[in-house]
Enzyme design. Structure first.
Site, PDB file in Angstrom:
ATOM      1  N   THR A 126      91.790  40.991 -15.541  1.00 23.76           N
ATOM      2  CA  THR A 126      90.368  41.056 -15.193  1.00 23.76           C
ATOM      3  C   THR A 126      89.492  41.405 -16.389  1.00 23.76           C
ATOM      4  OG1 THR A 126      90.988  41.776 -12.971  1.00 23.76           O
ATOM      5  CG2 THR A 126      88.705  42.121 -13.623  1.00 23.76           C
ATOM      6  N   SER A 132      88.749  37.338 -10.041  1.00 26.45           N
ATOM      7  CA  SER A 132      89.769  36.453  -9.486  1.00 26.45           C
ATOM      8  C   SER A 132      89.770  35.068 -10.137  1.00 26.45           C
ATOM      9  CB  SER A 132      89.545  36.299  -7.968  1.00 26.45           C
ATOM     10  OG  SER A 132      89.699  37.541  -7.312  1.00 26.45           O
ATOM     11  N   GLU A 244     103.616  39.902  -6.504  1.00 28.33           N
ATOM     12  CA  GLU A 244     102.572  40.913  -6.662  1.00 28.33           C
ATOM     13  C   GLU A 244     101.840  41.158  -5.343  1.00 28.33           C
ATOM     14  OE1 GLU A 244      98.426  41.748  -9.170  1.00 28.33           O
ATOM     15  OE2 GLU A 244      99.776  40.135  -9.795  1.00 28.33           O
ATOM     16  N   GLY A 341      88.003  63.863  13.764  1.00 29.24           N
ATOM     17  CA  GLY A 341      86.716  64.534  13.906  1.00 29.24           C
ATOM     18  C   GLY A 341      86.164  64.958  12.551  1.00 29.24           C
ATOM     19  N   GLY A 342      85.412  66.036  12.539  1.00 30.94           N
ATOM     20  CA  GLY A 342      84.810  66.529  11.302  1.00 30.94           C
ATOM     21  C   GLY A 342      85.832  66.883  10.246  1.00 30.94           C
ATOM     22  N   GLY A 366      93.899  39.703  -6.224  1.00 31.88           N
ATOM     23  CA  GLY A 366      93.214  38.560  -5.615  1.00 31.88           C
ATOM     24  C   GLY A 366      92.529  39.014  -4.346  1.00 31.88           C
ATOM     25  N   ASN A 368      90.662  39.204  -0.704  1.00 26.73           N
ATOM     26  CA  ASN A 368      91.102  38.597   0.549  1.00 26.73           C
ATOM     27  C   ASN A 368      90.437  37.256   0.824  1.00 26.73           C
ATOM     28  OD1 ASN A 368      92.779  40.728   0.854  1.00 26.73           O
ATOM     29  ND2 ASN A 368      91.807  41.596   2.661  1.00 26.73           N
TER      30      ASN A 368
END
Length: 382
Positions: A126, A132, A244, A341-342, A366, A368
């Site tokens: 990259t 990609s 991968e 919850g919290g 890559g 989705n």
């Protein structure tokens, strides 16, 4: 249901690895998250115990294990935390490039140290302007007097801070038509003149995973560090991406299973309105639905793994598994955090970390959307 490719020897490995991780990883992982990295000593301990690249030939320090061993190792590392993905990247993504396309001399020089943890690897695809879309990379390597002069920048590089050996995707023929025929793979060592690491990236999640920028300014790479043949890099990448993306799916399902285990345990103990949260029908239905989806994902993934181990071309199925499991892990993370919850929003609870770590799995290896395009092409729609 037990996967058909998992035999007793794989379960022996799982038990020994769990014992190792109980001692060497679980007690320290929160601290690694705070420090923003995994110590090299942990890599060396993994190597000493045979958990790095066990699939390699014995002459390079492995024991020629099948891919089932890789599945077990990646699952157990994921249960500790997604921040350990750099180990799976080293074991089952980068080192396979060296093994598949390296010369005998390259293999002798580097592979044994990859099994001991002396060498940590990374792959640099990259770039700031190319994710990609590999064909649009701008990093170049020009052959000159026994060296390739490498120029360009890479970003979002897993293991980027600690990597000793980096497989760099570059263009040795920027004028090639079609463009992908000009792409090659170059092996860059950490002390290469003109190579430096950029900033360590501050991510939302995966805090213990070192991720950084890499910069090449007239970096002098010996011609013998070319991996494979010039102009074949794109094809090498396509050949290895099946595994991968399978590794990403394995981690996603393992994370789903871990989050469900955490949440089931929590709702059985947590009280509200005089009874446990687990006794509420909404909780039961939510967890039952998630458990069903995870089991379906696991079944499809196991079938795909078995086909991969048999040497079958399962690019379509791997693409399906990658996008579906990584979308699922986001759904499971959200639902499980909500059921906490919290407290689910508190850093002291593991589910909070899992919630932060889940989304990026749908982006790396890559996106989705790319996976769906591959599936569409395999269906004859493109």
């Amino acid at each position: 249901m037990k996967a058909p490719y998992i035999k007793e020897e794989h379960e022996i490995l799982r038990r020994s690895l769990r014992k190792f991780l109980d001692k060497e990883a679980y007690p320290y992982f929160d601290e690694w998250e705070k420090q923003g990295g995994i110590p090299r000593t942990f890599w060396q301990k993994l190597g000493k115990n045979g958990y790095l690249c066990p699939w390699l030939d014995e002459e390079y320090g492995g024991f020629e294990a099948d891919f089932g061993y890789s599945v077990v190792i990646n699952e157990e590392l994921e249960k500790v935390g997604t921040g350990l993905i750099g180990i799976g990247l080293h074991n089952d993504i980068v080192v396979p490039y060296l093994h598949a396309y390296g010369t005998k001399d390259q293999k002798k020089k580097w592979l044994p140290k990859c099994t001991t943890g002396e060498l940590i690897t990374a792959i640099a695809m990259t770039e700031p302007g190319a994710g990609s879309d590999l064909a649009s990379i701008r990093t170049t390597a020009v052959n000159s007097d026994g060296h390739y002069i490498l120029n360009g920048e890479k970003t979002f590089i897993t293991n980027g801070v600690h990597a000793d050996l980096i497989v760099v995707v570059c263009k040795t023929d920027p004028k090639a038509s079609p463009v992908h025929k000009g792409i090659s793979l170059m092996i860059v060592e950490k002390d290469t003149p003109g190579f430096k690491r950029g900033k360590k990236l501050d991510k939302i999640g995966l805090h213990s995973q070192d991720t950084s920028e890499l910069i090449f300014e007239d970096a002098k790479v010996p011609v013998e560090n070319l991996l494979g043949q010039e102009g074949q890099g794109f094809y090498y990448l396509m050949n290895q991406l099946q595994q991968e993306r399978l590794i990403v799916g394995i981690g996603a399902i393992a994370a789903c299973e871990r989050m469900l285990d955490l949440t089931v345990e929590y709702v059985k103990e947590r009280q509200a309105f005089g009874k446990t949260i687990a006794s509420f029908q909404n909780t039961q239905f939510t967890l039952a639905e998630l458990q069903t989806e995870v089991e379906i994902g696991r079944t499809f993934l196991d079938r795909t793994i078995e086909a991969h181990m048999n040497g079958e071309d399962v690019v379509k199925e791997v693409s399906m598994a990658k996008w579906w499991t990584t979308d699922l892990v986001k759904k499971v993370a959200m639902s499980c955090m909500h059921l906490h919850g919290g407290y689910g929003y508190m850093e002291e609870y593991e589910i909070a970390r899992r919630f932060r770590d889940a989304p990026v799995t749908a982006i790396y290896a890559g996106s989705n959307e790319i996976m769906k395009s591959i599936i569409a092409k395999k269906m004859g729609l493109l």
